[in-house]
Each structure stands twice: as structure tokens, then as C-alpha cells.
Motif scaffolding. Structure first.
Motif, mmCIF file in Angstrom:
data_model
loop_
_atom_site.group_PDB
_atom_site.id
_atom_site.type_symbol
_atom_site.label_atom_id
_atom_site.label_comp_id
_atom_site.label_asym_id
_atom_site.label_seq_id
_atom_site.Cartn_x
_atom_site.Cartn_y
_atom_site.Cartn_z
ATOM 1 N N THR A 47 -46.843 31.480 -12.963
ATOM 2 C CA THR A 47 -46.658 30.174 -12.952
ATOM 3 C C THR A 47 -45.404 29.735 -11.940
ATOM 4 O OG1 THR A 47 -47.333 29.667 -15.154
ATOM 5 C CG2 THR A 47 -46.175 28.117 -14.134
ATOM 6 N N PHE A 88 -50.282 32.493 -7.447
ATOM 7 C CA PHE A 88 -50.100 31.956 -8.682
ATOM 8 C C PHE A 88 -51.329 31.148 -8.847
ATOM 9 C CE2 PHE A 88 -46.049 32.197 -6.887
ATOM 10 C CZ PHE A 88 -45.337 32.701 -7.835
ATOM 11 N N ALA A 89 -51.938 31.201 -10.300
ATOM 12 C CA ALA A 89 -53.103 30.438 -10.651
ATOM 13 C C ALA A 89 -52.612 29.140 -11.351
ATOM 14 C CB ALA A 89 -53.645 31.138 -11.758
ATOM 15 N N ASP A 90 -51.128 29.066 -11.511
ATOM 16 C CA ASP A 90 -50.524 27.998 -12.177
ATOM 17 C C ASP A 90 -49.301 27.302 -11.713
ATOM 18 O OD1 ASP A 90 -51.623 30.081 -14.251
ATOM 19 O OD2 ASP A 90 -51.884 27.985 -15.265
ATOM 20 N N VAL A 126 -51.006 22.586 -13.965
ATOM 21 C CA VAL A 126 -52.469 22.588 -13.350
ATOM 22 C C VAL A 126 -52.676 24.211 -13.058
ATOM 23 C CG1 VAL A 126 -53.816 22.295 -11.149
ATOM 24 C CG2 VAL A 126 -52.006 20.640 -11.782
ATOM 25 N N ILE A 149 -58.449 30.488 -8.960
ATOM 26 C CA ILE A 149 -58.261 31.279 -7.859
ATOM 27 C C ILE A 149 -59.096 32.614 -7.908
ATOM 28 C CG2 ILE A 149 -55.895 30.513 -7.714
ATOM 29 C CD1 ILE A 149 -54.713 33.097 -8.647
#
Lengths: 236, 236
Positions: free
Chosen positions: A5, A203-205, B208, B212
Motif C-alpha cells: 500500500t 502496489f495494488a493499494d 483503493v 493489477i
């Protein structure tokens, strides 16, 4: 420790009309990450956070470590755990950015970018400290001291963000620099790599924390189009 | 249990060019909140999440509970803990929205909006299920079934987001509806309150999560202006 994140305090958008008052302490910020970038209360210079230490590049060219009780209106941090490491050959900033987006498929993905090495050329600028009542970001940054170096050892640190998030943050690259000897730093305007190691962390977040107890923030009437234009002018 | 954060999977923007494949399971989504809204894989109807249960309002007007293994391309959830509770007198949607933003100072703040009560009038629409290769959001929602009711007991649930976040989500209000008897639901197009209780939950944090690992998401070339226009057309 959450390494997936990006934590961001505030928005780039809130700097645009001049909401420069610090709304998070450096101490609190560092609980959300050990690496990142930002600016201090009063748009006072450029912040570079490396290995759990936050530094201020000042408009007089000096670099100093930030104390935990100092405050920031805007900053992005993360806990460092790169998923990519690569050697960089000779390259300029424009080539670098194009290559990184393509090779590591960043277009729609948040990523931290870190480059450690020797730079043939480095050019930075530093936002000058403002006093209330604050001017807008564009007015406050019309004239900014610039700093240059050659054959400098140091670190580029910052982020790539999907352009959809322009306004919340800077869409595209937002990079700062700090030399190893702490003699040169700031918002990165250009560079040429001599030899360096690139680290990329996807980062996915993306986590945005807003200063919802700040009266000026609550009252501001933001204008998305003005914010977009101002970021392109002040943060490139 | 984090009651200060909205968790969002995906972006409204990714629906615009037609990225309708589900990329999070309902089971996973519900670990991030017990209340919220979204849409299912294939833009299949409107999702309403109340008290830890996720429901689908389908284009044929039926409401059913969503199973944990079903997937969603976009959803926003939070753990419910309102900080405001107020009785609503007779009001229409336009008056309601203006009043809520003003009274609870939402302009630049994320908030969950919940209204439980009796509605003199309710009008909803439901996005029709799409098959790949997907059309754009605007093309997919050009004709949508609409549903109306009078003197309906039910719940409005959804969010207010600062307009700076248009694209990442819907800037302004994004509200869904579900009747108590599960006979009427969908994306809210209009309402008149007979008598109801409003609950507002302010959030300092917006988180959010992006898909990905989804190839279509990685490859898409988004256009911010097109996204802004499409959201204003398809989500109001």
C-alpha cells in the motif's frame, strides 16, 4: 508491515489553492512508511524520506533532518520492499520514464521508483517557504531556486501514479532526489544516469488520508480543471 | 474493524471502456466492509450491501442474494458506524443532496449515506448484463430497465465523494436502493421521502484496491476526459 500500500496524506489538489498548513506530523507519517516524498508546513521545501528518516531540502540549498513534531500538508510514503531490481545504463530522464512504464507495465499501476547510483547530471528545484495568507501553488512556485550537480552519488525516490489519479496525486512520475553527502536535493527536474540500480515496487493499494478536521480544507471550493493545469505547471 | 475507511475495489474509470470482468469475490469484498454498493461481473445489475449481506438487483426486476464466490469489477464498502443520525421530513432527491452536503460539510469529505424509511416515490434503473467482447459503459447503459414504486419501505445506501476523485469513483453522490420486501432495487434515479432516518458516516480515509493482475486492466489506455463525461452520463 504493509508493503502493498502507498499511504498518502492529503491530496496534491489541496496544495493548488494554497492549503499549505501542515496537517500530519512527521512522526505520525513515518508510522505509515519508511520511504517517500512530500513537502513541509508552509510549502517549505522538498521532503525526501529514505530508510525511515525524513529530510528537508530547503530553498537555500541546505539539507536537514526533519523532527517528529514538524508537520506536512502533503506526503506519500510506503514500506520499502521492491519487486524489481535492475541495472541502469546511461540514460536521460525522458528515456528512463518511458522505459520504466513500458518494461514494468506501470501505465495503470501505482509504483515506487528508487534509483541509487552515480548521476552524470542532476537538476533539482526547491519550493520556497510561504507565509499566510498563502498564494496559490502556481504563484508560490513561479520563481524557485534550482540546483545542479555533476557526477553526484545519490538516490532518486518517488512514485508513478496512473493518470486517472491526477489531482488526488500527481498523475505520472513525481520524483525527488537526495545526494549521499546531503549537499544536493529537491524536486527532480532532470538527470542523466552514469551507472545506477533501479528498484521498482508495484502496489495494488492506494490509501488516501484526508485532513477532514482542517477548517480551510473543509471550506475550500476546489476546481478540478484548475487543479489539473496547476499540477502540470508546478509539479513537472 | 476499521470504521474510518472506505474500501473500494477497482475504479469507476475502468468500467468506462468496458472492463466488466469481475476481479474480486463477494466473499473477499465483505471482509472489507458490511455495507456498500457495486456491480457484478459482466455489469450484471446493481449491487446493494446491507448488514453484511450482498444483494443483486437484476435487470428483470428480481432481487437475489449474492454468493461468496461471485465476482465484481467495482464495489465500495465500509463497516457501518454512522456519526450522524437525523429525521428527514418530506424532501426530494435534489433538495436532499444539497441539504446533506451543506449540513454535514461533505464537499471535500468522503461519506456513507444511508436512509431508512418510507418513500412516497422511488425510481431506480438496473444495468443490463453484458457479454464479452464488452461494449463501453455508455453504450452498455443506453437503454436500461427502470423501476418505480410508491409508498415503499426500504433503504437508500451509497456514498458521497469529493469531486476531485471523479474517475477513481463517482464524484458527488452515488446511491442505490433496496426495498425491505426485496421487490424493488437498483441504482437510484430519484425519490421523495415520506418519513425516514438519515445516517451519515464521515471518512478520513479512502482506500483503493486495483486489479493489477488483470491483463485487460494493465493494457487499457484510459482517457480521463472520456471517463469524466461517461460517468456524468451513465452514473447520474
Amino acid at each position: 508491515m504493509d508493503t502493498t500500500t502507498i499511504f498518502q496524506h492529503g491530496t496534491l489538489g489541496l496544495l493548488v489553492p494554497g492549503l499549505f498548513d501542515g496537517t500530519i506530523t512527521a512522526g505520525e507519517l513515518l508510522t505509515h512508511g519508511d520511504t517517500g516524498i512530500g513537502t513541509l508546513d508552509g510549502l517549505n521545501g522538498e521532503v525526501i524520506i529514505l530508510d525511515g528518516h525524513a529530510y528537508q531540502a530547503r530553498e537555500d540549498g541546505k539539507i536537514r533532518e526533519i523532527q517528529p513534531e514538524e508537520t506536512l500538508p502533503f506526503a506519500s510514503v510506503h514500506f520499502e520492499k521492491p519487486d524489481i531490481s535492475a541495472q541502469l545504463a546511461l540514460t536521460t530522464q525522458a528515456d528512463f520514464e518511458q522505459q520504466v512504464v513500458r518494461d514494468y507495465r506501470l501505465t495503470n499501476v501505482f509504483a515506487a521508483i528508487r534509483v541509487d547510483g552515480t548521476f552524470a547530471k542532476i537538476k533539482t528545484r526547491v519550493a520556497p517557504r510561504q507565509e499566510p495568507p498563502y498564494k496559490t501553488l502556481v504563484a508560490a512556485t513561479t520563481t524557485q531556486p534550482e540546483f545542479t550537480g555533476e557526477h553526484v552519488d545519490g538516490t532518486i525516490i518517488g512514485y508513478y501514479a496512473p493518470h486517472l489519479f491526477q489531482g488526488a496525486t500527481v498523475g505520472g512520475f513525481h520524483l525527488h532526489f537526495l545526494s549521499n553527502d546531503h549537499q544536493l536535493g529537491g524536486h527532480l527536474l532532470g538527470f542523466e544516469v552514469e551507472q545506477a540500480t533501479l528498484k521498482v515496487q508495484h502496489f495494488a493499494d492506494f490509501h488516501v488520508h484526508l485532513p477532514i478536521d482542517n477548517e480551510a480544507y473543509l471550506q475550500e471550493q476546489f476546481d478540478n480543471e484548475a487543479i489539473d493545469h496547476a499540477i502540470n505547471k508546478a509539479e513537472r
